[in-house]
Design an enzyme around this catalytic site. Sequence first.
Site, PDB file in Angstrom:
ATOM      1  N   TYR A 162       2.457  17.113 -17.837  1.00 25.08           N
ATOM      2  CA  TYR A 162       3.184  18.299 -17.361  1.00 25.08           C
ATOM      3  C   TYR A 162       4.588  18.361 -17.950  1.00 25.08           C
ATOM      4  O   TYR A 162       5.356  17.390 -17.903  1.00 25.08           O
ATOM      5  CB  TYR A 162       3.277  18.303 -15.831  1.00 25.08           C
ATOM      6  CG  TYR A 162       4.139  19.421 -15.303  1.00 25.08           C
ATOM      7  CD1 TYR A 162       3.683  20.727 -15.322  1.00 25.08           C
ATOM      8  CD2 TYR A 162       5.421  19.170 -14.810  1.00 25.08           C
ATOM      9  CE1 TYR A 162       4.472  21.768 -14.865  1.00 25.08           C
ATOM     10  CE2 TYR A 162       6.215  20.197 -14.343  1.00 25.08           C
ATOM     11  CZ  TYR A 162       5.739  21.496 -14.381  1.00 25.08           C
ATOM     12  OH  TYR A 162       6.538  22.526 -13.940  1.00 25.08           O
TER      13      TYR A 162
ATOM     14  N   HIS B  68      15.008  30.423 -17.073  1.00 25.15           N
ATOM     15  CA  HIS B  68      15.345  30.004 -15.708  1.00 25.15           C
ATOM     16  C   HIS B  68      16.812  30.273 -15.338  1.00 25.15           C
ATOM     17  O   HIS B  68      17.218  30.018 -14.216  1.00 25.15           O
ATOM     18  CB  HIS B  68      15.046  28.517 -15.525  1.00 25.15           C
ATOM     19  CG  HIS B  68      13.569  28.213 -15.435  1.00 25.15           C
ATOM     20  ND1 HIS B  68      12.662  28.678 -16.327  1.00 25.15           N
ATOM     21  CD2 HIS B  68      12.863  27.477 -14.534  1.00 25.15           C
ATOM     22  CE1 HIS B  68      11.451  28.245 -16.014  1.00 25.15           C
ATOM     23  NE2 HIS B  68      11.539  27.531 -14.921  1.00 25.15           N
TER      24      HIS B  68
ATOM     25  N   ASN C 217      15.229  19.942 -13.737  1.00 26.65           N
ATOM     26  CA  ASN C 217      14.527  19.404 -12.575  1.00 26.65           C
ATOM     27  C   ASN C 217      15.448  18.408 -11.875  1.00 26.65           C
ATOM     28  O   ASN C 217      15.900  17.437 -12.492  1.00 26.65           O
ATOM     29  CB  ASN C 217      13.243  18.692 -13.002  1.00 26.65           C
ATOM     30  CG  ASN C 217      12.019  19.381 -12.445  1.00 26.65           C
ATOM     31  OD1 ASN C 217      12.084  20.011 -11.393  1.00 26.65           O
ATOM     32  ND2 ASN C 217      10.909  19.256 -13.139  1.00 26.65           N
TER      33      ASN C 217
ATOM     34  N   TYR D 139      37.412  19.039  29.440  1.00 24.36           N
ATOM     35  CA  TYR D 139      36.552  18.338  28.481  1.00 24.36           C
ATOM     36  C   TYR D 139      37.129  18.321  27.060  1.00 24.36           C
ATOM     37  O   TYR D 139      36.941  17.362  26.320  1.00 24.36           O
ATOM     38  CB  TYR D 139      35.177  19.008  28.423  1.00 24.36           C
ATOM     39  CG  TYR D 139      34.282  18.770  29.613  1.00 24.36           C
ATOM     40  CD1 TYR D 139      34.684  17.995  30.689  1.00 24.36           C
ATOM     41  CD2 TYR D 139      33.018  19.332  29.655  1.00 24.36           C
ATOM     42  CE1 TYR D 139      33.864  17.795  31.776  1.00 24.36           C
ATOM     43  CE2 TYR D 139      32.169  19.140  30.744  1.00 24.36           C
ATOM     44  CZ  TYR D 139      32.599  18.365  31.805  1.00 24.36           C
ATOM     45  OH  TYR D 139      31.781  18.164  32.880  1.00 24.36           O
TER      46      TYR D 139
ATOM     47  N   ARG E 141      39.491  15.379  27.334  1.00 22.12           N
ATOM     48  CA  ARG E 141      38.901  14.132  27.810  1.00 22.12           C
ATOM     49  C   ARG E 141      37.718  13.676  26.951  1.00 22.12           C
ATOM     50  O   ARG E 141      37.480  12.472  26.795  1.00 22.12           O
ATOM     51  CB  ARG E 141      38.451  14.331  29.258  1.00 22.12           C
ATOM     52  CG  ARG E 141      37.987  13.065  29.924  1.00 22.12           C
ATOM     53  CD  ARG E 141      37.502  13.222  31.353  1.00 22.12           C
ATOM     54  NE  ARG E 141      37.480  14.544  31.907  1.00 22.12           N
ATOM     55  CZ  ARG E 141      36.519  14.974  32.734  1.00 22.12           C
ATOM     56  NH1 ARG E 141      35.506  14.188  33.042  1.00 22.12           N
ATOM     57  NH2 ARG E 141      36.559  16.186  33.237  1.00 22.12           N
TER      58      ARG E 141
ATOM     59  N   PHE F 173      12.023  16.030  -6.833  1.00 19.14           N
ATOM     60  CA  PHE F 173      12.999  17.113  -6.973  1.00 19.14           C
ATOM     61  C   PHE F 173      13.201  17.895  -5.682  1.00 19.14           C
ATOM     62  O   PHE F 173      14.075  18.750  -5.603  1.00 19.14           O
ATOM     63  CB  PHE F 173      12.526  18.089  -8.057  1.00 19.14           C
ATOM     64  CG  PHE F 173      11.115  18.561  -7.825  1.00 19.14           C
ATOM     65  CD1 PHE F 173      10.799  19.419  -6.789  1.00 19.14           C
ATOM     66  CD2 PHE F 173      10.087  18.091  -8.626  1.00 19.14           C
ATOM     67  CE1 PHE F 173       9.488  19.816  -6.563  1.00 19.14           C
ATOM     68  CE2 PHE F 173       8.776  18.492  -8.405  1.00 19.14           C
ATOM     69  CZ  PHE F 173       8.479  19.362  -7.366  1.00 19.14           C
TER      70      PHE F 173
ATOM     71  N   GLU G  91       4.612  26.439  -5.925  1.00 19.25           N
ATOM     72  CA  GLU G  91       5.721  25.855  -5.171  1.00 19.25           C
ATOM     73  C   GLU G  91       5.750  26.557  -3.809  1.00 19.25           C
ATOM     74  O   GLU G  91       6.533  27.471  -3.568  1.00 19.25           O
ATOM     75  CB  GLU G  91       7.016  26.025  -5.957  1.00 19.25           C
ATOM     76  CG  GLU G  91       6.949  25.285  -7.298  1.00 19.25           C
ATOM     77  CD  GLU G  91       7.901  25.808  -8.353  1.00 19.25           C
ATOM     78  OE1 GLU G  91       8.802  26.598  -8.010  1.00 19.25           O
ATOM     79  OE2 GLU G  91       7.747  25.415  -9.525  1.00 19.25           O
TER      80      GLU G  91
END
Length: 520
Positions: free
Chosen positions: A55, A85, A197, A281, A284, A329, A413
């Site tokens: 791949y 990309h 990646n 609070y 404290r 990844f 994906e």
Amino acid sequence: MHNSFFYGTDHLTSGICLAIAAGKTKGQINPQAAANIQSSFDEVQKIVRSQKPVYGVNTGFGPLCDTHISEKDTSLLQSNILKSHSVGVGKPIPLEIAKIMMITKVQALAKGFSGIAPQTLDRIIWHIDNDIIPFVPEKGSVGASGDLAPLSHLFLPLIGLGEVFIKGVKVPAAEMLETYGLKPIVLGPKEGLALINGTQFILAFAVKAVQRLSDALDLADISGAMSLEGLTGSTRPFDERLHNLRPYKGTKLVAHRLSAILEGSAIGTSHINCSRVQDPYSIRCMPQVHGASRNAWLHLKELTEIELNSVTDNPVIFNAEDTISGGNFHGQPLAMVLDYATVAAAELGNIADRRCYLMNEGKYDLPKLLIADAGLNSGLMIPQYTTAALVTENKTLCFPASADSVPTSLGQEDHVSMGSISGRKLHQVIDNLEFIQAIELLYASQAMEFRRPLKSTPVIEACHDLIRKHVPYIKEDRLFADDINQLHHLITNGSLLQTANETAISNHINLFNDDDFRIY
């Protein structure tokens, strides 16, 4: 901090990563890492020659993983992936974040499991050393299959495309290469995929968040202690014996810090026998609330350090006959802890806003709205509106991005982390928190004036003196936005924390009883 760091063989921490980004530490490739890198590169060449389908080496990407790519086209495949990309949108991320992305990518690739060419790594290191930072848009990553879009933009300049910042000025990458007498790199098999990646976009935001949230936590204790003094609160709830009965690390640290910061205060001893039984609070419970955020920070620091020393590529190359196409990844491990840290940061703002409100109420011998002549003057009525607005904005940012997933890549994906959004949201919350803390300091420093002539402790008084150099005592209404911005600057430039820490050291006050909460 050492002056040099060896990528791929040394252990990288957030502190070292930030030091490399700041130019205080130089990152280098030593002979051991160089040998590992070359060996992995050679194994990829064997895969190409064998024509065994692996791949991303000789196949297409994502849903095209079954498409065979010829040996002659393997280089074109890698440059195409960077171009196709690079689809990010929005403003550029901060240059420091982009630089950290490069540093963390070099560390991952230098482990020797990615098949990257040595000269490609050398060019990335050249960018780091010369502070020539690629333009990376802030939006477009779903945080699985790596931070594909931002990493593609980050490495476009390697092939002569995209843009870079040189001394803050954006120029085309091709122009930059010509100026420096460099040529675009011709990517070899798998190199484009190895570059994009990984989780380096998410990781860079995590690294910076480790620093920023740590500072915010330290400051929360300082501003909280100053507010306590203004409100004449008790330090009894910070007794070590109490917190040993519920020994969370963060809680114990905050109780220790508040006790150390406030020990010996004349303001504190002046009301030691008063009739007040308990404080609200927000005074404290500072150890429990600040401490819970400390625990979240500790988790962020731990997971960030694991990721800094991990291989997040795909496929991972052990040798030409042994490659694994897995999911290192995937950004989920960081996405979830970044969402957790976002809640932790928001809670520091929530409790600070409550202390501001308390100081406005006119209780505990403080004038209403912290001004002597209220009526003609509104005093500090309205700055708490701003903290309320920022607190609510932070609440809306606390929805966990990691709880969502939108399938991508034609369903290949089908579960993604959205960790890139988690990282960006955390910094938005910290941005707001720093203004909330600036406003608390405005209130607390004013409240302390009504305890004079009594003095607090060296740390508190040193911080108060620094504040008064920039923001005078409030006698009448003025443009409080200027005061807030002055105090915000003291926070973001680190001078307030530096003053507190240096004063503590000079007075032999130990503010940290647990080194796990330090950044190295």
